[in-house]
Scaffold this motif. Structure first.
Motif, PDB file in Angstrom:
ATOM      1  N   LYS A 131     -16.605   7.280  10.859  1.00 46.12           N
ATOM      2  CA  LYS A 131     -16.648   6.323   9.747  1.00 46.12           C
ATOM      3  C   LYS A 131     -15.525   6.596   8.758  1.00 46.12           C
ATOM      4  O   LYS A 131     -14.842   5.673   8.281  1.00 46.12           O
ATOM      5  CB  LYS A 131     -18.004   6.409   9.036  1.00 46.12           C
ATOM      6  CG  LYS A 131     -19.171   5.776   9.785  1.00 46.12           C
ATOM      7  CD  LYS A 131     -20.467   5.922   8.991  1.00 46.12           C
ATOM      8  CE  LYS A 131     -21.664   5.335   9.708  1.00 46.12           C
ATOM      9  NZ  LYS A 131     -21.590   3.880   9.854  1.00 46.12           N
ATOM     10  N   LEU A 132     -15.331   7.860   8.423  1.00 49.40           N
ATOM     11  CA  LEU A 132     -14.324   8.222   7.435  1.00 49.40           C
ATOM     12  C   LEU A 132     -12.920   7.904   7.957  1.00 49.40           C
ATOM     13  O   LEU A 132     -12.052   7.455   7.190  1.00 49.40           O
ATOM     14  CB  LEU A 132     -14.440   9.709   7.099  1.00 49.40           C
ATOM     15  CG  LEU A 132     -13.753  10.187   5.823  1.00 49.40           C
ATOM     16  CD1 LEU A 132     -14.277   9.431   4.610  1.00 49.40           C
ATOM     17  CD2 LEU A 132     -13.952  11.680   5.649  1.00 49.40           C
ATOM     18  N   ALA A 133     -12.705   8.109   9.253  1.00 58.04           N
ATOM     19  CA  ALA A 133     -11.397   7.796   9.840  1.00 58.04           C
ATOM     20  C   ALA A 133     -11.099   6.311   9.719  1.00 58.04           C
ATOM     21  O   ALA A 133      -9.966   5.914   9.400  1.00 58.04           O
ATOM     22  CB  ALA A 133     -11.361   8.226  11.305  1.00 58.04           C
ATOM     23  N   PHE A 134     -12.123   5.462   9.945  1.00 59.43           N
ATOM     24  CA  PHE A 134     -11.864   4.034   9.797  1.00 59.43           C
ATOM     25  C   PHE A 134     -11.688   3.652   8.331  1.00 59.43           C
ATOM     26  O   PHE A 134     -10.849   2.804   8.005  1.00 59.43           O
ATOM     27  CB  PHE A 134     -12.967   3.178  10.411  1.00 59.43           C
ATOM     28  CG  PHE A 134     -12.700   1.709  10.205  1.00 59.43           C
ATOM     29  CD1 PHE A 134     -11.674   1.091  10.896  1.00 59.43           C
ATOM     30  CD2 PHE A 134     -13.425   0.973   9.275  1.00 59.43           C
ATOM     31  CE1 PHE A 134     -11.365  -0.248  10.678  1.00 59.43           C
ATOM     32  CE2 PHE A 134     -13.128  -0.365   9.049  1.00 59.43           C
ATOM     33  CZ  PHE A 134     -12.099  -0.977   9.753  1.00 59.43           C
ATOM     34  N   GLU A 135     -12.462   4.247   7.440  1.00 59.12           N
ATOM     35  CA  GLU A 135     -12.273   3.982   6.011  1.00 59.12           C
ATOM     36  C   GLU A 135     -10.807   4.194   5.624  1.00 59.12           C
ATOM     37  O   GLU A 135     -10.204   3.396   4.902  1.00 59.12           O
ATOM     38  CB  GLU A 135     -13.154   4.896   5.168  1.00 59.12           C
ATOM     39  CG  GLU A 135     -14.620   4.521   5.096  1.00 59.12           C
ATOM     40  CD  GLU A 135     -15.353   5.348   4.043  1.00 59.12           C
ATOM     41  OE1 GLU A 135     -14.671   6.014   3.236  1.00 59.12           O
ATOM     42  OE2 GLU A 135     -16.597   5.325   4.017  1.00 59.12           O
ATOM     43  N   THR A 136     -10.234   5.292   6.105  1.00 54.68           N
ATOM     44  CA  THR A 136      -8.848   5.627   5.786  1.00 54.68           C
ATOM     45  C   THR A 136      -7.896   4.555   6.300  1.00 54.68           C
ATOM     46  O   THR A 136      -6.959   4.137   5.604  1.00 54.68           O
ATOM     47  CB  THR A 136      -8.489   6.993   6.383  1.00 54.68           C
ATOM     48  OG1 THR A 136      -9.368   7.991   5.845  1.00 54.68           O
ATOM     49  CG2 THR A 136      -7.055   7.380   6.053  1.00 54.68           C
ATOM     50  N   GLU A 137      -8.140   4.083   7.529  1.00 48.41           N
ATOM     51  CA  GLU A 137      -7.276   3.050   8.103  1.00 48.41           C
ATOM     52  C   GLU A 137      -7.440   1.723   7.360  1.00 48.41           C
ATOM     53  O   GLU A 137      -6.464   0.989   7.175  1.00 48.41           O
ATOM     54  CB  GLU A 137      -7.579   2.895   9.584  1.00 48.41           C
ATOM     55  CG  GLU A 137      -7.247   4.153  10.375  1.00 48.41           C
ATOM     56  CD  GLU A 137      -7.201   3.925  11.874  1.00 48.41           C
ATOM     57  OE1 GLU A 137      -6.478   3.018  12.312  1.00 48.41           O
ATOM     58  OE2 GLU A 137      -7.896   4.664  12.600  1.00 48.41           O
TER      59      GLU A 137
END
Length: 323
Positions: A131-137
């Motif tokens: 989830k956090l990786a997509f938030e960053t993107e």
């Protein structure tokens, strides 16, 4: 809108329709059911949103069958992995959302609203990292975004209603006060997510959100259940070390068996929720802060318990429930 078949997705779709938006919900095909009948049933549950059957994990199929060459102003994603296991998490929480982001650009969307989770503040688990990786993107995408990080859901805190009704003790970890949360109902959360599309003050923001009232501990949840049933509280205190032993054994066995490795991750998820509060985390102190956790809505967990006990509501539990 993506993720419309989940309880929060359904509530969000209804809230968007009520706001006057024209809502299209691409959902996974349902094998064995007449497409028209399945779509009609789901559209009724979504308050009149339009349903299209399309794979949300295949960019080409999502664009072709779900978006159908139309232009859209905004994309709302309530997608979430069912189990939280690593493979599922990276396929849905990250990759499927990334596909939705790419599709959003293609159809001219300017706003992307994401349902995330407050637990990504302390990402110890695969689904939190995904989830956090997509938030960053998403934040780097150039689109206007709103990232909603809710606290605990009513359904995740309702798994012990039946055991207490049957006369069994309420299970708590440690002393029952290791954690706290501000539970939020599906409808209150759905309305909050829908408003993020239109409210410019919420744009380009990460938005933690909880339900009304003060933070509640597991012990207080149990006390409320017994009170509603007119019984004296009865608790069983489970040491966290027991979970540690289970995780250690499964992790060891998981070196030889992928299935047991997945079970070890699920046990880690259980331990996380048993020991970490679903509240805003103060990065300076490393402590959870109930006062800093915003609240919204009017539905309370204990009123929900009463509705369940009287048969006016049912519990649709997710795979992340601790009990």
């Amino acid at each position: 809108m993506l993720g419309a078949t989940g309880t929060i997705g359904r509530a969000t779709a209804r809230a968007l329709v009520e706001s006057g938006a024209e809502v299209v919900c691409p959902v996974r095909p349902r094998p064995g059911r007449d497409t028209a009948a399945a779509a009609a049933d789901l559209e009724a549950a979504l308050g009149g949103a339009r349903v299209r059957f399309a794979s949300v994990t295949d960019r080409e199929l999502l664009v072709r069958d779900g978006l159908c060459g139309e232009r859209f102003d905004a994309v709302v994603s309530c997608l979430a992995s069912r189990s939280g296991a690593p493979r599922d998490a990276w396929a849905v929480d990250h990759r499927a959302n990334l596909i939705a982001l790419e599709a959003a650009r293609e159809v001219g969307a300017k706003v992307f609203v994401l349902l995330s989770a407050i637990c990504v503040q302390k990402p110890l688990l695969a689904f939190q990292q995904a989830k956090l990786a997509f938030e960053t993107e998403l934040m780097a995408s150039g689109l206007t975004y709103a990232i909603v990080r809710p606290t605990a859901f009513f359904k995740s805190l309702s798994g012990q209603i039946e055991r207490v009704r049957q006369g069994k003790p309420f299970l708590v970890f440690g002393d029952g006060e290791l954690t706290a949360c501000k539970p939020i109902s599906d409808d209150d959360l759905g309305r909050f997510i829908a408003a993020c599309v239109f409210d410019e003050s919420r744009h380009n923001q990460v938005l933690p959100i909880g339900g009304p009232g003060p933070a509640i501990t597991p012990k207080q949840q149990g006390e409320a259940l017994f009170r509603l049933l007119g019984r004296s509280p009865k608790f069983k205190y489970v040491p966290v070390a027991l979970l540690d032993g289970i995780i250690g054994g499964l992790a060891l066995a998981g070196r030889l068996s992928p299935k047991l490795a997945e079970k070890a991750e699920l046990a880690r998820i259980g331990r996380y929720y048993a020991t970490q509060s679903m509240l805003v985390l103060d990065p300076a102190t490393g402590r959870y802060d109930a006062d800093a956790t915003p609240s919204t809505g009017s539905d309370t967990l204990f009123a929900y318990y009463e509705r369940v006990l009287t048969g006016k509501a049912t519990v649709e539990r997710g795979a992340h429930s601790v009990f």
